[in-house]
Design a protein around this motif. Structure first.
Motif, PDB file in Angstrom:
ATOM      1  N   ALA A  38      68.462 -14.632  -9.941  1.00 42.03           N
ATOM      2  CA  ALA A  38      67.899 -15.956  -9.751  1.00 42.03           C
ATOM      3  C   ALA A  38      68.513 -16.764 -10.511  1.00 42.03           C
ATOM      4  N   VAL A  39      68.672 -18.185 -10.048  1.00 41.66           N
ATOM      5  CA  VAL A  39      69.047 -19.362 -11.037  1.00 41.66           C
ATOM      6  C   VAL A  39      68.247 -20.564 -10.799  1.00 41.66           C
ATOM      7  N   ALA A  40      68.187 -21.348 -11.577  1.00 45.60           N
ATOM      8  CA  ALA A  40      67.526 -22.364 -11.566  1.00 45.60           C
ATOM      9  C   ALA A  40      68.481 -23.501 -11.645  1.00 45.60           C
ATOM     10  N   ILE A  41      67.614 -24.864 -11.144  1.00 42.20           N
ATOM     11  CA  ILE A  41      68.505 -26.000 -11.217  1.00 42.20           C
ATOM     12  C   ILE A  41      68.072 -26.882 -11.828  1.00 42.20           C
ATOM     13  N   ASN A  42      68.876 -27.706 -12.858  1.00 41.85           N
ATOM     14  CA  ASN A  42      68.716 -28.611 -13.990  1.00 41.85           C
ATOM     15  C   ASN A  42      69.158 -30.010 -13.539  1.00 41.85           C
ATOM     16  N   PRO A  43      68.564 -31.065 -13.931  1.00 42.85           N
ATOM     17  CA  PRO A  43      69.271 -32.569 -13.783  1.00 42.85           C
ATOM     18  C   PRO A  43      70.481 -32.506 -14.025  1.00 42.85           C
ATOM     19  N   GLU A  64      73.331 -23.318 -15.507  1.00 44.34           N
ATOM     20  CA  GLU A  64      73.199 -22.609 -17.002  1.00 44.34           C
ATOM     21  C   GLU A  64      72.020 -21.558 -17.058  1.00 44.34           C
ATOM     22  N   ASP A  65      71.195 -21.765 -16.212  1.00 46.51           N
ATOM     23  CA  ASP A  65      69.938 -20.803 -16.160  1.00 46.51           C
ATOM     24  C   ASP A  65      70.130 -19.874 -15.217  1.00 46.51           C
ATOM     25  N   LEU A  66      69.937 -18.439 -15.666  1.00 47.96           N
ATOM     26  CA  LEU A  66      70.072 -17.361 -14.844  1.00 47.96           C
ATOM     27  C   LEU A  66      69.090 -16.041 -15.420  1.00 47.96           C
ATOM     28  N   ALA A  67      68.894 -15.234 -14.060  1.00 54.48           N
ATOM     29  CA  ALA A  67      67.964 -13.802 -14.693  1.00 54.48           C
ATOM     30  C   ALA A  67      68.544 -12.729 -13.691  1.00 54.48           C
ATOM     31  N   GLY A  68      68.651 -11.813 -14.344  1.00 58.38           N
ATOM     32  CA  GLY A  68      69.303 -10.852 -13.611  1.00 58.38           C
ATOM     33  C   GLY A  68      69.401  -9.470 -14.454  1.00 58.38           C
ATOM     34  N   LEU A  87      67.097 -12.514 -18.995  1.00 61.98           N
ATOM     35  CA  LEU A  87      67.314 -13.727 -18.754  1.00 61.98           C
ATOM     36  C   LEU A  87      68.302 -14.177 -19.620  1.00 61.98           C
ATOM     37  N   ALA A  88      68.915 -15.472 -19.271  1.00 67.89           N
ATOM     38  CA  ALA A  88      70.072 -15.753 -20.284  1.00 67.89           C
ATOM     39  C   ALA A  88      70.453 -17.328 -20.001  1.00 67.89           C
ATOM     40  N   GLU A 124      62.846 -14.859 -10.492  1.00 64.88           N
ATOM     41  CA  GLU A 124      62.697 -16.159 -10.348  1.00 64.88           C
ATOM     42  C   GLU A 124      61.634 -17.136 -11.244  1.00 64.88           C
ATOM     43  N   ASP A 125      60.845 -16.258 -11.923  1.00 65.52           N
ATOM     44  CA  ASP A 125      59.889 -17.081 -12.864  1.00 65.52           C
ATOM     45  C   ASP A 125      60.701 -16.922 -14.175  1.00 65.52           C
ATOM     46  N   ALA A 126      61.578 -15.802 -14.612  1.00 59.04           N
ATOM     47  CA  ALA A 126      62.161 -15.653 -15.828  1.00 59.04           C
ATOM     48  C   ALA A 126      63.272 -16.824 -15.808  1.00 59.04           C
ATOM     49  N   THR A 127      63.880 -17.452 -14.492  1.00 60.64           N
ATOM     50  CA  THR A 127      65.213 -17.956 -14.833  1.00 60.64           C
ATOM     51  C   THR A 127      64.558 -19.704 -15.131  1.00 60.64           C
ATOM     52  N   VAL A 128      63.338 -19.782 -15.325  1.00 56.66           N
ATOM     53  CA  VAL A 128      63.081 -21.360 -15.375  1.00 56.66           C
ATOM     54  C   VAL A 128      63.234 -21.589 -16.916  1.00 56.66           C
ATOM     55  N   LEU A 129      63.222 -20.561 -17.744  1.00 62.13           N
ATOM     56  CA  LEU A 129      63.366 -20.843 -19.290  1.00 62.13           C
ATOM     57  C   LEU A 129      64.430 -21.125 -20.091  1.00 62.13           C
ATOM     58  N   PRO A 130      65.660 -20.442 -19.802  1.00 59.73           N
ATOM     59  CA  PRO A 130      66.890 -20.692 -20.826  1.00 59.73           C
ATOM     60  C   PRO A 130      67.214 -21.663 -21.222  1.00 59.73           C
TER      61      PRO A 130
END
Length: 343
Positions: A38-43, A64-68, A87-88, A124-130
Motif C-alpha cells: 500500500a502507498v499513500a498520497i501526499n500533497p 514517500e509513504d509505503l507499507a509492505g 511501514l517506511a 493500508e492503515d500503516a501507510t498513512v503514517l510515515p
C-alpha cells in the motif's frame, strides 16, 4: 526474484504518470528492499507532478509513504529480516536513484526509516503514517539551532511535563502525528480543526478548538497559558494559519513556530518561524530525532495501540495505474482522511 519490477514514472512537469519496468536493485549497506502492499498520497506528490519542483532529472519516480513486506536486507541491517511486515518513509527527495521512492512495486529504503508493524495492522492503515510522522518529528525534536521545538523524546510511558503546545490543523495527517508525538512527550496539546473533526483529535489526546471561531486566538491563549508554553506547530502552512499561530505565540510572550511550509517573512519579531524538511531527522546532527521516533518509540507504541493510524485511510484504487487518479483526488481536497492505493 525478478530482475525488474513495475514503477510509476513522471516524464516532466505537468505530464501524466505512466507505468513501466525498472531494474530491481539489491539493497545497499543499511538498506532494506520492500515489496509494497500500500502507498499513500501526499500533497507534495501532485505538487511535484504539476511543477517539477525538487526534480533534477527526468524521468522521476515519486512517493514517500509505503507499507509492505521486506524481501531483502543489505549489509549491516540488524533490526529487520525478510518476510517482516513494515511501514517506511522512502527518501526519493534525498537519494538520487529511482529505486528510492514508493510509487513502484519494490522500493529501497534506509533501515533508519523503517518500522515493524503488528500482524493485526492492515497495510493500508500503516501507510498513512510515515511522512506525516517524520514531518511532525522534524518540527518537534530537532535542535533549537534549527529553530525547532526540541521536545523531550516520545515515550510509551510519558510523564506530564507541565508544558503546553499549539498544533494548528490537528485533523491533518501531519497534525495528527504531531498531536500524538507531543502527548507521548508529556505535553498538553491544544489544536484547531473543524467541529466535525473534534472527536478525532480528542481521541488523540488534544483539546480541540474551532478554527472558524472569531475568538479562536483568545481561546487558544487562555488554554495554552495554563502551562509553560513550548511553542507552536503549523501543520497547514498557509499564510493565514501561520499568522494566526503567530498572534497566539505573541500573546503568550513570544516563541518558536515550526511549520510544514515556510512561514511569512513579516511575522512578529518575537516569533521565530522555521519550515521543516521531514527527511532531515535521519541524518547528521538531527539523526537522534529519527532514532528516538522510528526505533525507540514507534514499534512498541504501534504494537500496544498507543499510537493510532490516523487520519483513517481512504482506499481509492488498486494497482500502480490508480496512482494518477489518487493524486487528483488528493489535489481536489480531503479532510480527516488520507488517500491510499493498495498494490
Amino acid at each position: 526474484m525478478s530482475k525488474q519490477h513495475n514503477a510509476v514514472y513522471l516524464d516532466g512537469a505537468g505530464k501524466p504518470f505512466r507505468v513501466g519496468p525498472i531494474d530491481t536493485k539489491s539493497p545497499g549497506k543499511g538498506e532494506v528492499l520492500i515489496r509494497n502492499k500500500a502507498v499513500a498520497i501526499n500533497p507534495v506528490d501532485w505538487k511535484v507532478q504539476d511543477t517539477g519542483f525538487f526534480i533534477q532529472s527526468w524521468p522521476a519516480i515519486l512517493g514517500e509513504d509505503l507499507a509492505g513486506e521486506i524481501v531483502d536486507v543489505g549489509e549491516g541491517v540488524t533490526r529487520f529480516k525478510t518476510g517482516q511486515r513494515v511501514l517506511a518513509h522512502s527518501h526519493f527527495l534525498w537519494n538520487k536513484t529511482l529505486q528510492h521512492a514508493s510509487f513502484q512495486d519494490l522500493a529501497l529504503v534506509p533501515e533508519i526509516s523503517v518500522v515493524a508493524i503488528p500482524d493485526s495492522m492492515k497495510f493500508e492503515d500503516a501507510t498513512v503514517l510515515p511522512l506525516a510522522v517524520s514531518t511532525a518529528a522534524a518540527g518537534l525534536y530537532q535542535s533549537k539551532k534549527e529553530t525547532c521545538l526540541e521536545l523531550d523524546p516520545p515515550s510509551t510511558s510519558p510523564k506530564k511535563s507541565g508544558k503546553t503546545i499549539l498544533v494548528w490543523g490537528g485533523s491533518s495527517s501531519v497534525g495528527s502525528a504531531a498531536i500524538q508525538l507531543a502527548v507521548a512527550s508529556g505535553l498538553d496539546v491544544a489544536t484547531t480543526c473543524s467541529k466535525k473533526n473534534f472527536p478525532l483529535v480528542e481521541k488523540l489526546g488534544a483539546k480541540p478548538f474551532d478554527y472558524n471561531s472569531p475568538s479562536i486566538v483568545g481561546d487558544l491563549v487562555a488554554e495554552l497559558g495554563k502551562g509553560s508554553f513550548a511553542g507552536g506547530y503549523d501543520s497547514i502552512g498557509t499564510r493565514d494559519s501561520s499568522m494566526q499561530c503567530a498572534q497566539v505565540i505573541t500573546q503568550l510572550g513570544g516563541g518558536i513556530l515550526t511549520s510544514t511550509l515556510a512561514p511569512p517573512e513579516d511575522m512578529p519579531a518575537d516569533v521565530q518561524g522555521k519550515s521543516v524538511f521531514a527527511v532531515t531527522i535521519f541524518y547528521g546532527d538531527n539523526a537522534h530525532a529519527g532514532k528516538a521516533v522510528y526505533e525507540d518509540f514507534l514499534p512498541e507504541a504501534l504494537a500496544s495501540g498507543q499510537f493510532l493510524t490516523v487520519p483513517p485511510a481512504e482506499v481509492v484504487g488498486h494497482g500502480l495505474e490508480a496512482i494518477q487518479d489518487a493524486c487528483k483526488t488528493q489535489k481536489a481536497g480531503v479532510s480527516g482522511k488520507k488517500i491510499v492505493v493498495t498494490l
